[in-house]
Every structure is written in C-alpha cells, then in structure tokens.
Design a protein around this motif. Sequence first.
Motif, PDB file in Angstrom:
ATOM      1  N   PRO A 115       0.810  -1.230   0.000  1.00 39.39           N
ATOM      2  CA  PRO A 115       0.000   0.000   0.000  1.00 39.39           C
ATOM      3  C   PRO A 115       0.837   1.271   0.000  1.00 39.39           C
ATOM      4  N   LEU A 116       1.908   1.291   0.751  1.00 38.79           N
ATOM      5  CA  LEU A 116       2.737   2.490   0.827  1.00 38.79           C
ATOM      6  C   LEU A 116       3.933   2.347  -0.109  1.00 38.79           C
ATOM      7  N   ALA A 117       3.683   2.580  -1.360  1.00 45.39           N
ATOM      8  CA  ALA A 117       4.739   2.492  -2.365  1.00 45.39           C
ATOM      9  C   ALA A 117       4.695   3.731  -3.238  1.00 45.39           C
ATOM     10  N   GLY A 118       5.849   4.234  -3.581  1.00 46.53           N
ATOM     11  CA  GLY A 118       5.921   5.403  -4.456  1.00 46.53           C
ATOM     12  C   GLY A 118       5.365   6.646  -3.795  1.00 46.53           C
ATOM     13  N   ALA A 119       4.611   7.419  -4.571  1.00 49.89           N
ATOM     14  CA  ALA A 119       4.083   8.692  -4.080  1.00 49.89           C
ATOM     15  C   ALA A 119       3.029   8.524  -2.996  1.00 49.89           C
ATOM     16  N   SER A 120       2.424   7.316  -2.896  1.00 51.60           N
ATOM     17  CA  SER A 120       1.372   7.101  -1.892  1.00 51.60           C
ATOM     18  C   SER A 120       1.894   7.198  -0.472  1.00 51.60           C
ATOM     19  N   VAL A 121       3.209   7.128  -0.308  1.00 51.58           N
ATOM     20  CA  VAL A 121       3.774   7.195   1.031  1.00 51.58           C
ATOM     21  C   VAL A 121       3.742   8.614   1.593  1.00 51.58           C
ATOM     22  N   ILE A 122       3.622   9.613   0.718  1.00 56.19           N
ATOM     23  CA  ILE A 122       3.698  11.011   1.155  1.00 56.19           C
ATOM     24  C   ILE A 122       2.551  11.390   2.097  1.00 56.19           C
ATOM     25  N   PRO A 123       1.268  11.149   1.719  1.00 54.84           N
ATOM     26  CA  PRO A 123       0.191  11.508   2.661  1.00 54.84           C
ATOM     27  C   PRO A 123       0.247  10.712   3.967  1.00 54.84           C
ATOM     28  N   ALA A 124       0.667   9.443   3.877  1.00 55.56           N
ATOM     29  CA  ALA A 124       0.768   8.635   5.094  1.00 55.56           C
ATOM     30  C   ALA A 124       1.854   9.186   6.012  1.00 55.56           C
ATOM     31  N   LEU A 125       2.969   9.569   5.427  1.00 55.42           N
ATOM     32  CA  LEU A 125       4.060  10.141   6.212  1.00 55.42           C
ATOM     33  C   LEU A 125       3.650  11.465   6.832  1.00 55.42           C
ATOM     34  N   ALA A 126       2.882  12.264   6.061  1.00 57.09           N
ATOM     35  CA  ALA A 126       2.405  13.542   6.578  1.00 57.09           C
ATOM     36  C   ALA A 126       1.452  13.332   7.750  1.00 57.09           C
ATOM     37  N   TYR A 127       0.586  12.310   7.645  1.00 53.63           N
ATOM     38  CA  TYR A 127      -0.368  12.013   8.724  1.00 53.63           C
ATOM     39  C   TYR A 127       0.371  11.601   9.995  1.00 53.63           C
ATOM     40  N   VAL A 128       1.358  10.732   9.822  1.00 52.64           N
ATOM     41  CA  VAL A 128       2.129  10.279  10.984  1.00 52.64           C
ATOM     42  C   VAL A 128       2.854  11.447  11.633  1.00 52.64           C
ATOM     43  N   THR A 129       3.395  12.354  10.806  1.00 57.81           N
ATOM     44  CA  THR A 129       4.161  13.485  11.325  1.00 57.81           C
ATOM     45  C   THR A 129       3.269  14.498  12.030  1.00 57.81           C
ATOM     46  N   VAL A 130       2.114  14.779  11.431  1.00 52.85           N
ATOM     47  CA  VAL A 130       1.234  15.837  11.946  1.00 52.85           C
ATOM     48  C   VAL A 130       0.320  15.326  13.065  1.00 52.85           C
ATOM     49  N   VAL A 131      -0.130  14.067  12.972  1.00 51.29           N
ATOM     50  CA  VAL A 131      -1.108  13.544  13.930  1.00 51.29           C
ATOM     51  C   VAL A 131      -0.511  12.466  14.835  1.00 51.29           C
ATOM     52  N   GLY A 132       0.059  11.437  14.222  1.00 51.68           N
ATOM     53  CA  GLY A 132       0.516  10.290  14.992  1.00 51.68           C
ATOM     54  C   GLY A 132       1.610  10.599  15.996  1.00 51.68           C
ATOM     55  N   LEU A 133       2.672  11.241  15.531  1.00 48.89           N
ATOM     56  CA  LEU A 133       3.798  11.538  16.411  1.00 48.89           C
ATOM     57  C   LEU A 133       3.420  12.480  17.548  1.00 48.89           C
ATOM     58  N   PRO A 134       2.717  13.610  17.269  1.00 54.08           N
ATOM     59  CA  PRO A 134       2.304  14.476  18.385  1.00 54.08           C
ATOM     60  C   PRO A 134       1.382  13.781  19.385  1.00 54.08           C
ATOM     61  N   THR A 135       0.476  12.929  18.870  1.00 58.37           N
ATOM     62  CA  THR A 135      -0.425  12.206  19.766  1.00 58.37           C
ATOM     63  C   THR A 135       0.354  11.306  20.710  1.00 58.37           C
ATOM     64  N   TRP A 136       1.327  10.594  20.148  1.00 61.91           N
ATOM     65  CA  TRP A 136       2.143   9.716  20.988  1.00 61.91           C
ATOM     66  C   TRP A 136       2.995  10.524  21.959  1.00 61.91           C
ATOM     67  N   LEU A 137       3.590  11.616  21.474  1.00 62.17           N
ATOM     68  CA  LEU A 137       4.552  12.371  22.262  1.00 62.17           C
ATOM     69  C   LEU A 137       3.880  13.180  23.370  1.00 62.17           C
ATOM     70  N   PHE A 138       2.708  13.786  23.046  1.00 65.57           N
ATOM     71  CA  PHE A 138       2.093  14.715  24.000  1.00 65.57           C
ATOM     72  C   PHE A 138       0.862  14.166  24.715  1.00 65.57           C
ATOM     73  N   VAL A 139       0.371  12.970  24.298  1.00 62.62           N
ATOM     74  CA  VAL A 139      -0.811  12.394  24.957  1.00 62.62           C
ATOM     75  C   VAL A 139      -0.486  11.024  25.551  1.00 62.62           C
ATOM     76  N   LEU A 140      -0.134  10.064  24.692  1.00 61.88           N
ATOM     77  CA  LEU A 140       0.054   8.694  25.160  1.00 61.88           C
ATOM     78  C   LEU A 140       1.250   8.544  26.100  1.00 61.88           C
ATOM     79  N   LEU A 141       2.378   9.097  25.699  1.00 60.86           N
ATOM     80  CA  LEU A 141       3.577   8.961  26.525  1.00 60.86           C
ATOM     81  C   LEU A 141       3.419   9.629  27.886  1.00 60.86           C
ATOM     82  N   PRO A 142       2.962  10.907  27.950  1.00 63.45           N
ATOM     83  CA  PRO A 142       2.762  11.518  29.275  1.00 63.45           C
ATOM     84  C   PRO A 142       1.746  10.775  30.130  1.00 63.45           C
TER      85      PRO A 142
END
Length: 300
Positions: free
Chosen positions: A26-53
């Motif tokens: 599923p994540l091949a070629g250009a399709s990886v860009i929106p997924a990476l953006a989602y992880v960067t904008v939503v996933g990482l902050p959620t883990w860093l500022f909600v789940l981890l604390p």
Amino acid sequence: MPYLELPSDMAEKLDNPLVRDKKVVPLAGASVIPALAYVTVVGLPTWLFVLLPTAVVSRTVKYLIPSLFETKIKAQIEDPVPEAPALTAADTSSRQLDLVLFGATGFTGQLACSYLAKTYGRTVKWAIAGRRRDALEKIRASLGPQFSDLPIIIADSSDFASVRAMARNTRVVITTAGPFELYGTRVVSACAEHGTHYCDITGEVDWVRLMVEKYDGLARKSGARIVHFCGHDCVPWDITVLALAKELASRGDSLVEANCYTDTRGSFSGGTLATMLRALDRPAGSAAAAKTTPKAAGGG
C-alpha cells in the motif's frame, strides 16, 4: 520424481507472499507522502504529548501508591473458587434469557448491540448489561421502537452479587468490557459457577492463562463453555486458517504452516487503549503475570 532446484532469485520471489500473490504494498511510491504527513502531523504528536505523558504519569502514581490500583485486581483474583457449581448448563428452568451483552455502552459493545438487533431482532431473548442505567437506556433507544422493552441489567464487576445474578439468569454472557484483567475476572467466575456459557474479545494472554488455571475445573463441572479471544486479535486468523485446512483436507492434503497478513485502518477504542496502557505500566509481580502454562485437556 527427481527434485528440481529453482534458481535462488526465483525461489526467493516465490517465498515472498507479496510477489507470489501479485499484491502491491500500500505504501509504495508517491502514496507514502500523505501517510508520512499524517504520521508526522497527527501520529507523532499524539504519541509524544498524549500517550507517553499519560503512561508516565499513570506509572508514576501506581509506583507511589500501588495499593490504590491493585486492590480491585487482587480482590478479584483472591475470590475463593466454589467447590461445586451452583447451577449446571443443563439447568435452564430458572434462566429467563438466552443471551446478555455485558459492557453494552462501550465502543465495541454498541457495535455488538447493533449487530444483535439487526441479525436476531427479538427472535432470541437477549438483554444489555452495564453499570449505568442512563447510558444503557440511550443504547436501547438507539436500536429503535421495537426494542423499547429490551431488558436492562445493572451489573458491576465490583459488585459480585450483581454479576452472579446476571450469569444465573441467562444461558450465555458476551462481554466487551475491558481491560478484562480489571472487569472480566468475576464475570468468568460467575459463568463458571452457574453453567453459563461465556465469550469475550480479550487479547490479554496472561489474564486468560490465569482464568484457565483458576476456573477450568469449575467450568467443567458446571458445563460452562468459557471462550476467550473472540475479537479481532484472533478470530480472522482462526477462521481463515480453519477454512484453509478444510480446503486442503478435501484435496487430500494437509496444512503444515500458515502465515497471516492484514491491512487495517482505524483507531483504538477506549477499552483497547486502556488495555495497552495497563500492559505497559503493569507493576512487577502483578496478579496477571502468570508464569505457568496450563495443560490442554479434552472434554466439555
């Protein structure tokens, strides 16, 4: 028939299920860009500022005041096991219901309610159960006017008497109330004691091992079928592998090994998230950290 050795590159391709079955990552070629953006904008902050604390704070508080959180679990684990069942599965005269859904107000419980209403309607005698009547009444109202008299049962795992009364009055209990280490032990106990069949959606392996060790003997005496792992953790794989084994057997062959892959989209429910956090900060020596492996046994 002589053994034919395939070229190494061909053998490697055939051993790769994505190549062999002509599937596309599923994540091949250009399709990886929106997924990476989602992880960067939503996933990482959620883990860093909600789940981890949350996990850090929870673990710190539990370390400082362990009895505040472990008392409920310890009390349930230390409940004595009756020497003989109060009822057996064959005793149906006192059971007014066929099925009770415990934890009906949770995310998965609501999905189960909708499924039961759509699939079975009123052809079976079922009820919804939980701790809060107002929440249960809202769930019942959402099912439609034909379910206006659907029975509601108030049961709380901290009130053993209410759980026993629930189990005594039905043939089957389905529970979606997790974490099961916190809310499932007394439901298993009550079902084993009263010959009431039980299933849940847990993925908590240590807790299940403890339940087998403690209640298997009582469940065998009462005839209760205690079935764990009926959720997404296990069911898709079990059914797929069973179907595959049957198909191969019909062709005179046998299944030796199966590797399963999945592609899922969605978020965690509250119960799943609570279970994950519970597993992360479980204190050493927790009652659920059983180390022995129960022996498999045949029979009822």
